[in-house]
Design a protein around this motif. Structure first.
Motif, short mmCIF file in Angstrom:
data_model
loop_
_atom_site.label_atom_id
_atom_site.label_comp_id
_atom_site.label_asym_id
_atom_site.label_seq_id
_atom_site.Cartn_x
_atom_site.Cartn_y
_atom_site.Cartn_z
N LEU A 17 0.93 -1.30 -0.11
CA LEU A 17 -0.54 -0.26 -0.13
C LEU A 17 1.03 1.39 -0.19
N ASP A 18 0.15 2.17 -0.83
CA ASP A 18 0.99 3.57 -1.08
C ASP A 18 0.18 4.34 0.85
N THR A 19 1.20 4.23 1.83
CA THR A 19 0.35 5.28 2.26
C THR A 19 0.68 6.25 3.39
N ALA A 20 1.68 6.87 2.23
CA ALA A 20 2.50 8.12 2.57
C ALA A 20 1.45 9.21 2.90
N LYS A 21 0.48 9.30 2.11
CA LYS A 21 -0.35 10.82 1.93
C LYS A 21 -1.29 10.62 3.45
N ASP A 22 -1.43 9.47 3.64
CA ASP A 22 -2.39 10.02 5.25
C ASP A 22 -1.48 9.84 5.86
N LEU A 23 -0.54 9.29 6.13
CA LEU A 23 0.80 9.33 6.87
C LEU A 23 0.92 10.82 7.26
N GLY A 24 1.17 11.20 6.17
CA GLY A 24 1.74 12.79 5.76
C GLY A 24 0.28 13.66 6.53
N GLN A 74 0.44 10.02 20.48
CA GLN A 74 -0.76 9.63 20.46
C GLN A 74 -2.13 10.55 19.91
N GLU A 75 -1.65 11.63 20.19
CA GLU A 75 -2.28 12.10 19.22
C GLU A 75 -2.60 11.35 17.31
N PHE A 76 -1.09 11.18 17.36
CA PHE A 76 -1.13 11.12 15.47
C PHE A 76 -1.86 9.97 15.30
N LEU A 77 -1.73 9.25 16.42
CA LEU A 77 -2.33 7.75 16.05
C LEU A 77 -3.79 7.51 16.48
N ASP A 78 -4.34 8.55 17.50
CA ASP A 78 -5.59 9.02 17.10
C ASP A 78 -6.08 9.04 15.60
N TYR A 79 -5.25 10.55 14.76
CA TYR A 79 -6.33 10.61 14.07
C TYR A 79 -6.20 10.21 12.67
N TYR A 80 -4.93 9.05 13.04
CA TYR A 80 -4.55 8.39 11.92
C TYR A 80 -5.81 6.91 11.57
N LEU A 81 -6.05 6.71 12.89
CA LEU A 81 -7.00 5.69 13.55
C LEU A 81 -8.98 6.24 12.47
N GLU A 82 -8.78 7.55 12.49
CA GLU A 82 -9.92 7.81 12.62
C GLU A 82 -9.86 8.58 11.00
N ASN A 83 -8.46 8.41 9.89
CA ASN A 83 -7.59 9.07 9.24
C ASN A 83 -7.45 7.72 8.16
N ILE A 84 -7.78 6.33 8.27
CA ILE A 84 -6.53 4.73 8.08
C ILE A 84 -6.47 4.65 6.94
N ALA A 85 -7.70 5.32 5.02
CA ALA A 85 -7.92 5.12 4.46
C ALA A 85 -8.52 6.17 3.17
N VAL A 86 -8.20 6.96 3.34
CA VAL A 86 -8.67 8.23 2.90
C VAL A 86 -8.02 8.57 1.55
N HIS A 87 -6.83 8.70 1.34
CA HIS A 87 -5.57 8.31 0.30
C HIS A 87 -5.06 6.85 0.47
N SER A 88 -5.01 6.42 1.03
CA SER A 88 -3.87 5.07 0.33
C SER A 88 -4.24 3.92 -0.39
N THR A 119 -2.57 -1.90 11.53
CA THR A 119 -2.64 -2.64 10.67
C THR A 119 -4.44 -3.64 9.76
N ASP A 120 -4.87 -4.03 11.11
CA ASP A 120 -6.04 -5.36 10.58
C ASP A 120 -7.22 -3.94 10.13
N PRO A 121 -7.58 -2.86 10.87
CA PRO A 121 -8.35 -2.11 10.34
C PRO A 121 -8.13 -1.63 8.85
N LEU A 122 -6.67 -1.19 8.44
CA LEU A 122 -6.16 -0.95 7.18
C LEU A 122 -6.44 -1.82 6.13
N MET A 123 -5.95 -3.09 6.25
CA MET A 123 -6.55 -4.58 5.65
C MET A 123 -7.46 -5.02 4.92
#
Length: 227
Positions: A17-24, A74-88, A119-123
Motif C-alpha cells: 500500500l501507498d500509505t504516505a499521503k495519509d501518514l503525511g 498518541q494524537e497522531f495515532l488517534d487521527y490516523y485511526l480515524e482517517n486510515i484509508a482516505v488517500h491510501s 494493520t488489521d483495520p487498514l487491511m
C-alpha cells in the motif's frame, strides 16, 4: 512467473500500500494544531514507513524537545485511526500481482512492523487483500523485523518452508529479516526508498522497479537482477 515460489509475503507500507499521503496528513494535522508549517509530500514520503517518531522528528525538528513526544504520538495515532484509508491505495500493479499469485494457488500474507491495531483495520479496507492467510504485525511477537521471528511465524501459517517463500519489502530491515529466515528477498523499488545507491548492499535476490516485472522472472533467483 514466480515459478520457484510456494508462498509469498509482503511488507505493508511502501510495498503493498501507498500509505504516505495519509501518514503525511496526520503529521500536517499536528503541524496545523501547533502552529508549524506543513511538511511537503516529497519530504514525508521518504520516512512514511519508519513509524511515528521519525515523522514527528521531521515535522517538529529541533522544537520537538519542547513537547511531550508520547502525547504527540498518541494524537497522531488517534487521527490516523480515524482517517486510515482516505488517500491510501495499492501501488500500481499490486492488485494484478496478487491476482496472478492467487490464480497459481500460492498462499500469501503480510509481515509488517505496523502495530496490529492499525494493520488489521487498514487491511480490511481493501477487498483485494481478503485472501491474505496471515497478517503479522509489529507487536504480534516480542520480536519485529529485522528479526526473522515474524517471518518464520508467517511461514508456519502459510504451511510453506521459509526457503520456498518470496518476501517483498522496501526497507533494509525487510531484506535482512527475509534473508535471516532463508527466504528469497525482493526489493520493492517502487516503495519508499531513501537512497537507491545503497540497495546493492542489502544483498537481496531481486530489485524490482514495478510489481509486475517479477512475473517475468523464472529460474534466476541467485543472479540478483535489477528488473
Amino acid at each position: 512467473m514466480l515459478s520457484q515460489a510456494k508462498g509469498v509475503l509482503f511488507d505493508l507500507d511502501g510495498t503493498l500500500l501507498d500509505t504516505a499521503k495519509d501518514l503525511g496528513a496526520c503529521l500536517n494535522y499536528l503541524m496545523d494544531k501547533y502552529g508549524f508549517e506543513h511538511v511537503s509530500y516529497e519530504q514525508y514520503r521518504l520516512v512514511a514507513s519508519d513509524g511515528v517518531y521519525p515523522l514527528l522528528d521531521l515535522g517538529f525538528a529541533e522544537q520537538l524537545v519542547h513537547f511531550d513526544r508520547e502525547q504527540l504520538r498518541q494524537e497522531f495515532l488517534d487521527y490516523y485511526l480515524e482517517n486510515i484509508a482516505v488517500h491510501s491505495k495499492p501501488f500500481d500493479g499490486i492488485v494484478e500481482l496478487i491476482d496472478a499469485i492467487e490464480r497459481q494457488n500460492v498462499p500469501w500474507g503480510v509481515v509488517t512492523n505496523k502495530p496490529a491495531f492499525l494493520t488489521d483495520p487498514l487491511m480490511l479496507q481493501y477487498p483485494e487483500f481478503k485472501q491474505s492467510i496471515i497478517n503479522v504485525s509489529g507487536d504480534t511477537l516480542p520480536q519485529r523485523k529485522p528479526d526473522p521471528a515474524p517471518m518464520l511465524l508467517a511461514s508456519e501459517a502459510l504451511g510453506v518452508a521459509s526457503k520456498d517463500i518470496w518476501y517483498f519489502g522496501d526497507a533494509e530491515r525487510d531484506i535482512q529479516a527475509g534473508r535471516r529466515a532463508d527466504m528469497t528477498t525482493v526489493i520493492a523499488k517502487w516503495g519508499y526508498i531513501k537512497n537507491e545507491q545503497e540497495l546493492a548492499s542489502w544483498q537481496a535476490n531481486y530489485c524490482v522497479a514495478h510489481p509486475l516485472h517479477i512475473l517475468a522472472v523464472e529460474d534466476q533467483a541467485k543472479d540478483r537482477p535489477n528488473l
